[in-house]
Design an enzyme around this catalytic site. Structure first.
Site, PDB file in Angstrom:
ATOM      1  CD  GLU A  84       1.868   1.731 -12.517  1.00 56.67           C
ATOM      2  OE1 GLU A  84       0.943   2.510 -12.774  1.00 56.67           O
ATOM      3  OE2 GLU A  84       2.596   1.822 -11.522  1.00 56.67           O
ATOM      4  CB  CYS A 116      -3.871   3.240 -13.038  1.00 53.93           C
ATOM      5  SG  CYS A 116      -2.807   2.887 -11.648  1.00 53.93           S
ATOM      6  CB  SER A 157      -3.769  -1.010  -2.110  1.00 57.00           C
ATOM      7  OG  SER A 157      -2.790  -0.023  -2.402  1.00 57.00           O
ATOM      8  NE  ARG A 203      -2.629  13.631   5.076  1.00 57.14           N
ATOM      9  CZ  ARG A 203      -3.665  12.924   5.470  1.00 57.14           C
ATOM     10  NH1 ARG A 203      -4.739  12.873   4.735  1.00 57.14           N
ATOM     11  NH2 ARG A 203      -3.636  12.271   6.606  1.00 57.14           N
ATOM     12  CB  THR A 205      -2.160  10.377  -4.521  1.00 58.02           C
ATOM     13  OG1 THR A 205      -2.550  10.086  -3.180  1.00 58.02           O
ATOM     14  CG2 THR A 205      -0.674  10.153  -4.665  1.00 58.02           C
ATOM     15  CG  HIS A 238      -8.010   3.923 -11.361  1.00 54.89           C
ATOM     16  ND1 HIS A 238      -7.578   2.637 -11.567  1.00 54.89           N
ATOM     17  CD2 HIS A 238      -7.083   4.519 -10.575  1.00 54.89           C
ATOM     18  CE1 HIS A 238      -6.428   2.470 -10.940  1.00 54.89           C
ATOM     19  NE2 HIS A 238      -6.096   3.590 -10.326  1.00 54.89           N
ATOM     20  CE  LYS A 243     -13.947   3.917   3.390  1.00 50.54           C
ATOM     21  NZ  LYS A 243     -13.206   3.881   4.645  1.00 50.54           N
ATOM     22  NE  ARG A 247     -13.453  12.299  -0.901  1.00 53.37           N
ATOM     23  CZ  ARG A 247     -12.253  12.848  -0.738  1.00 53.37           C
ATOM     24  NH1 ARG A 247     -11.290  12.176  -0.128  1.00 53.37           N
ATOM     25  NH2 ARG A 247     -12.017  14.054  -1.191  1.00 53.37           N
ATOM     26  CG  ASN A 270      -4.507  -0.083  -7.440  1.00 56.71           C
ATOM     27  OD1 ASN A 270      -5.062  -0.242  -8.524  1.00 56.71           O
ATOM     28  ND2 ASN A 270      -3.692   0.936  -7.185  1.00 56.71           N
ATOM     29  CB  SER A 300      -0.471   8.744 -11.332  1.00 60.52           C
ATOM     30  OG  SER A 300      -1.271   8.300 -10.272  1.00 60.52           O
TER      31      SER A 300
END
Ligand SMILES: [Zn+2]
Lengths: 353, 165
Positions: A84, A116, A157, A203, A205, A238, A243, A247, A270, A300
């Site tokens: 991108e 991404c 990031s 949020r 995202t 990805h 974090k 998760r 990132n 995204s």
């Protein structure tokens, strides 16, 4: 499952030399950078030199891959670069890369864009072309030099790096058993033409975007492959920060040990289109013949591509020591001050025209 | 530099494409039309064949540039070096990814692919070779600290003492 066996013939990764820490960034904006870094699980992020961009990163990664696999550049039938942060709005990254590795002129080339996951989309395209015997080798690259707006959460990031995979039918170091995707229209992150920095839904995202797509895609991939988490030695997600992948990995039933090598963002930041591919490169740096790897990318906008991969015994004799292994990029690097970082990344307005 | 001229030089800037005299095996970079080494230049007519340098080399001499060439302002001070290649030709190029303290004559380098310059904000971007420190077999790149003024001064002194070519 693929009727024709296809997979990875060779790979290479490249991450620029400089690093900056969340503490250093936070100090400039009056925020607790250390806490920010801890929240994101990002210890440091890579920063490209002023003379590096997606084209140079892609070229360096592919040159390593071609040397390791002893591949004649003229046997490459396609080069697709997912990013991108293509240096030009109009003029392909892939043509410069093709010329710089000596693959021109008898090949097809194009740039891919899907936030991404443009690099994983390039892998799927190469798989199809290689399987149908349109080409001998296809090259899929994911690379970025993305930026967050100064002071924005992304600035802690967004980093630079990339990896190149050579996809083929023979001499495979890893077979790609199957691939699956999960795609919806989800406005979690975007950048309009001409805008310097991206915008994101805050949020938003998280749950409806990253976690839903990666989760659904990963689950469905295992259903199709008739596998369970315990069948995999390694898993790569990805990783927009350190974090999110931890998760989603936990909720899908993977252990820390399975995620260990696939997680690289804490030490380089990132790398966007490069993130999942550099994670995969690190897994391949450490893998043994017979290891099974699940890879789930995310872009995204939004979509996920998953791959069920089995490493072959050929990995043992493959020259993965040529060029730098990913671990060196994770360990190494030269620290930058925010001032130098702002200069290198063109964040200082120089006046004039 | 015009877009056309740079484009014609792409093979050598991207890939270190030179040529070799098939009569006496001397390698040239940039490529030459005839071989000046052969006693009679005519011997080499039509015998010059394309030859790509490996990208390996070692520092023959170097200097620190403080007054940047156009387009290099962001990189000052930077290292410009003469690189001796195993194939023979002596190349001029910037050494990147190095702290000034580390540069020394005889150090091994390897060609890297970098942005050379941009024709303004709307123009073409030129790419080509620079050099970066070569890794010893399996060894790791030395991790350097940011440049100090003392390091700058020492490197400048060394560069002056060695500018003998
Ligand atoms: Zn000659």
């Amino acid at each position: 499952m693929m009727e024709q066996t296809v997979g990875i013939v060779s790979y290479g990764a490249y991450v620029p030399r400089y690093r900056i820490t969340p503490q250093e960034i936070g100090q400039v904006w009056g925020t607790d950078g250390a806490a920010m870094g801890k929240g994101l699980n990002v210890v440091r992020k890579s920063v490209p030199s002023p003379d590096e961009d997606t084209i140079t990163i892609s070229t360096e990664a592919l040159r390593i891959a071609l040397t390791r696999g002893r591949i004649n550049p003229h046997d490459i039938g396609a080069i697709y670069v997912g990013s991108e942060s293509h240096p030009y709005a109009v003029k392909p990254t892939a043509t410069v890369v093709a010329q710089a590795v000596g693959a021109t002129p008898y090949l097809t080339a194009a740039d891919f864009e899907f936030a991404c996951k443009a690099g994983t989309a390039a892998i799927q395209t190469c798989m199809g072309m290689v399987a149908s015997r349109m080409i001998t080798y296809g090259v899929a690259i994911g690379a970025d030099t993305s930026q967050g707006a100064p002071g924005d959460a992304l600035e802690y990031s967004a980093s630079a790096g990339g990896a190149a995979l050579v996809i083929g039918r023979e001499n495979l170091i890893a077979e790609i058993n199957a691939t699956e995707s999960f795609t919806t229209d989800t406005p979690d992150f975007w950048r309009r033409e001409g805008q310097r920095y991206p915008s994101h839904g805050g949020r938003f995202t998280g749950e409806p975007a990253y976690f839903r797509h990666v989760g659904e895609c990963g689950r469905r991939m295992m259903e199709l492959a008739q596998t369970e988490p315990k069948d995999y030695q390694h898993v790569v997600f990805h990783q927009p920060n350190g974090k999110f992948p931890q998760r989603i990995g936990k909720s899908l039933g993977f252990s820390e040990a399975q995620m260990k090598y696939g997680l690289v963002t804490p030490w380089i930041g990132n790398t966007y289109s490069g993130a999942a591919l550099i994670g995969l490169a690190n897994v391949l740096d450490h893998a043994k013949g017979g290891d099974r790897v699940l890879v789930v990318g995310y872009g995204s906008g939004a979509g996920s591509d998953a791959f069920d991969v089995t490493v072959t015994d050929r990995i043992e004799s493959y020259d993965r020591n040529h060029g730098r292994q990913v671990q060196e990029f994770l360990d190494g690097g030269v620290p930058l001050s925010y001032a130098m970082y702002a200069k290198y990344r063109g964040k200082i307005h120089l006046g004039g025209s | 530099m015009t877009v056309a001229r740079f484009w014609r030089e792409t093979p050598r800037r991207y890939n270190l494409g030179g040529n070799r005299c098939s009569a006496c095996t001397t390698v040239y970079f940039p490529p030459r039309a005839v071989c000046p080494t052969c006693q009679k230049h005519r011997q080499s007519l039509g015998k010059m064949e394309p030859f790509t340098l490996s990208g390996d080399g070692e520092v023959f001499s170097f200097t620190l540039v403080h007054e940047a060439a156009e387009g290099f302002e962001m990189q000052v001070p930077y290292v410009l070096a003469l690189i001796k290649t195993p194939e023979g030709p002596l190349l001029t190029g910037q050494i990147v990814d190095i702290s000034l303290e580390e540069v020394h004559i005889g150090m091994r380098v390897r060609a890297a692919f970098r942005k050379l310059r941009e024709d303004g904000r709307a123009g073409v971007i030129h790419y080509g070779y620079k050099f970066s420190p070569a890794r010893e077999n399996g060894g790791r790149e030395a991790v350097a600290s940011p440049v100090s003024q003392e390091a700058l001064a020492r490197a400048a002194a060394r560069a002056q003492g060695t500018a003998r070519t």
